[in-house]
Design a protein around this motif. Structure first.
Motif, PDB file in Angstrom:
ATOM      1  N   GLU A  12     -22.529   0.696   4.494  1.00 37.43           N
ATOM      2  CA  GLU A  12     -23.311   2.051   4.450  1.00 37.43           C
ATOM      3  C   GLU A  12     -24.064   2.580   5.841  1.00 37.43           C
ATOM      4  O   GLU A  12     -24.925   3.116   5.469  1.00 37.43           O
ATOM      5  CB  GLU A  12     -24.746   1.458   3.349  1.00 37.43           C
ATOM      6  N   ASP A  36     -22.802 -15.782  -6.949  1.00 32.62           N
ATOM      7  CA  ASP A  36     -23.153 -14.522  -6.502  1.00 32.62           C
ATOM      8  C   ASP A  36     -22.376 -14.222  -5.302  1.00 32.62           C
ATOM      9  O   ASP A  36     -22.707 -14.892  -4.290  1.00 32.62           O
ATOM     10  CB  ASP A  36     -24.710 -14.569  -6.374  1.00 32.62           C
ATOM     11  N   SER A  38     -22.958 -12.552  -2.324  1.00 36.94           N
ATOM     12  CA  SER A  38     -24.069 -11.965  -1.733  1.00 36.94           C
ATOM     13  C   SER A  38     -23.578 -11.591  -0.123  1.00 36.94           C
ATOM     14  O   SER A  38     -22.539 -12.396   0.340  1.00 36.94           O
ATOM     15  CB  SER A  38     -25.284 -12.535  -1.608  1.00 36.94           C
TER      16      SER A  38
ATOM     17  N   ASP B  11     -25.846  -6.787   1.516  1.00 41.88           N
ATOM     18  CA  ASP B  11     -25.956  -6.951   0.116  1.00 41.88           C
ATOM     19  C   ASP B  11     -25.591  -5.935  -0.886  1.00 41.88           C
ATOM     20  O   ASP B  11     -25.735  -4.660  -0.245  1.00 41.88           O
ATOM     21  CB  ASP B  11     -27.725  -7.321  -0.152  1.00 41.88           C
ATOM     22  N   ARG B  12     -25.363  -6.243  -1.948  1.00 43.61           N
ATOM     23  CA  ARG B  12     -24.593  -5.136  -2.802  1.00 43.61           C
ATOM     24  C   ARG B  12     -23.263  -4.626  -2.451  1.00 43.61           C
ATOM     25  O   ARG B  12     -22.893  -3.554  -3.114  1.00 43.61           O
ATOM     26  CB  ARG B  12     -25.610  -4.282  -3.530  1.00 43.61           C
ATOM     27  N   GLU B  13     -22.756  -5.020  -1.337  1.00 41.31           N
ATOM     28  CA  GLU B  13     -21.412  -4.456  -0.973  1.00 41.31           C
ATOM     29  C   GLU B  13     -20.387  -4.984  -1.950  1.00 41.31           C
ATOM     30  O   GLU B  13     -20.437  -6.107  -2.282  1.00 41.31           O
ATOM     31  CB  GLU B  13     -21.118  -5.016   0.579  1.00 41.31           C
ATOM     32  N   MET B  14     -19.575  -4.073  -2.387  1.00 40.61           N
ATOM     33  CA  MET B  14     -18.534  -4.427  -3.424  1.00 40.61           C
ATOM     34  C   MET B  14     -17.359  -4.031  -2.641  1.00 40.61           C
ATOM     35  O   MET B  14     -16.805  -2.705  -2.776  1.00 40.61           O
ATOM     36  CB  MET B  14     -18.309  -3.663  -4.704  1.00 40.61           C
TER      37      MET B  14
END
Lengths: 195, 179
Positions: A12, A36, A38, B11-14
């Motif tokens: 991102e 998880d 992460s 984080d929250r990377e898929m």
């Protein structure tokens, strides 16, 4: 690679701080259902392990002398120039000792050179010492009136806190001198290789 | 292929499979089979007495990334930047006079840019002599830097290198670590 790097860029585009210095031997995770996944885990389990395996962060040292050095059989030689020093090891410029702080098998190469004049004898060699004790040697024959270079390759198991040094060896008398030239200067290369 | 630069995940990377392949598979593949080159001399070469001769290598035992070019057969030019672990061997013929033989590796043919040297002499002046497995590490830029092996002898006349399958001249280098 498609994207991302060890500079900290994620998909991102955020800037992600790299967590600390990657100086510990990887200890691969055994994954379980429901874990998880992460970023922290990915970075620790994959990125840091890869950086270690790529030898970007694992202990490595390359050093040599750049001027003529008086050599004495079995006497540790100060290492004056650090070509590469990374990971969890320490060496002070002009000190003979390289301390390692990660236990494991290390790939070691010692280079030694003798000028044409000075010491007389037959065998001229290189020596690796661990904690002040002889660990490995290799020597060759020198023809009178000629310089000679010799290399020693070995794998050695080192425990955290051990130190390694290099020395000249052989069966010669008089004063031997290492060269100021690249082809004959005393040198030590040390890479962490395996647990 | 390029020198891997492991991804920093957020984080929250898929990650899609393509990213896993790029980040995980390609790095593992690199680590399991880092670029390397091994070449060998299969045609004897004359070494004039007292002259530093650059050796040519006619056979590529392994060279998947074109480090070596048969049209310029003395050079290994790594195509990825990094530290390289290298060694060379030189098969030297018999001499009836003289007694010193030496071989060394140079980077970019520099007069003082020598990375490893081995001097030797045969047990008797009429025996062949192999200078084997002289190791060194060297930093290469992945574009223009190249390595060569030189040899010399003081027999007073020309001597050929040996390529009999037992005593050979060979040159090896393998990517070892990033710069």
């Amino acid at each position: 690679m498609v994207s991302g790097s060890d500079t900290g860029a994620g998909t991102e585009g955020q800037s992600v701080a790299l967590p600390g210095a990657f100086t510990q031997i990887p200890s691969p995770r055994v994954w379980s259902n429901g874990d998880d996944l992460s970023a922290g885990q990915f970075n620790k389990e994959w990125r840091d392990a890869f950086l270690w395996l790529l030898r970007k962060t694992s202990p490595a040292f390359m050093g040599h002398n750049i001027d003529a050095t008086t050599l004495t059989i079995g006497a540790a030689i100060p290492i004056k120039v650090e070509d590469l020093k990374q990971g969890n090891l320490t060496h002070a410029v002009n000190d003979s000792k390289v301390y390692v702080w990660e236990t494991g098998w290390y790939y070691a190469m010692v280079g030694m050179g003798f000028l044409a004049s000075g010491a007389t004898g037959t065998a001229f060699g290189a020596e690796l010492m661990v904690n002040g004790a002889l660990n490995a040697t290799n020597d060759t024959v020198r023809v009178a009136g000629n310089g000679v270079g010799i290399q020693l390759l070995t794998d050695v198991y080192l425990t955290a806190g051990d130190y390694v040094e290099i020395a000249a060896t052989g069966s010669w008398t008089g004063t031997a001198t290492g060269s100021a030239g690249q082809e004959l200067w005393p040198q030590l290369n040390l890479y962490w290789g395996s647990k | 292929m390029a020198v891997p630069s492991p991804r920093t995940w957020i984080d929250r990377e898929m990650p899609p499979y393509s990213l896993l392949n790029a980040e995980v598979y390609s790095t593992l593949a690199w680590l399991l089979q880092a670029p390397m080159c091994k070449v060998r001399q299969t045609t004897a070469q004359a070494l004039a007495s007292g002259v530093t001769t650059t050796l040519n290598f006619q056979t590529e035992d392994i060279d998947p990334y074109n480090f070596h070019n048969l049209t310029n057969p003395s050079r290994i030019t790594p195509t990825f930047p990094g530290w390289y672990r290298c060694y060379f061997s030189v098969g030297m013929g018999a001499l009836t006079v003289g007694n010193i033989r030496w071989a060394l590796a140079r980077k970019n043919a520099g007069g003082t840019n020598v990375f490893s040297r081995r001097d030797s002499k045969p047990p008797t002046t009429s025996q062949n002599k192999s200078i084997r497995g002289v190791p060194f590490f060297v930093q290469m830029n992945g574009t223009t830097d190249y390595l060569e092996v030189n040899a010399n002898q003081d027999g007073g006349s020309s001597m050929n290198t040996i390529c009999d399958g037992i005593i050979n001249s060979e040159f090896f280098c393998r990517w070892w670590a990033p710069l």
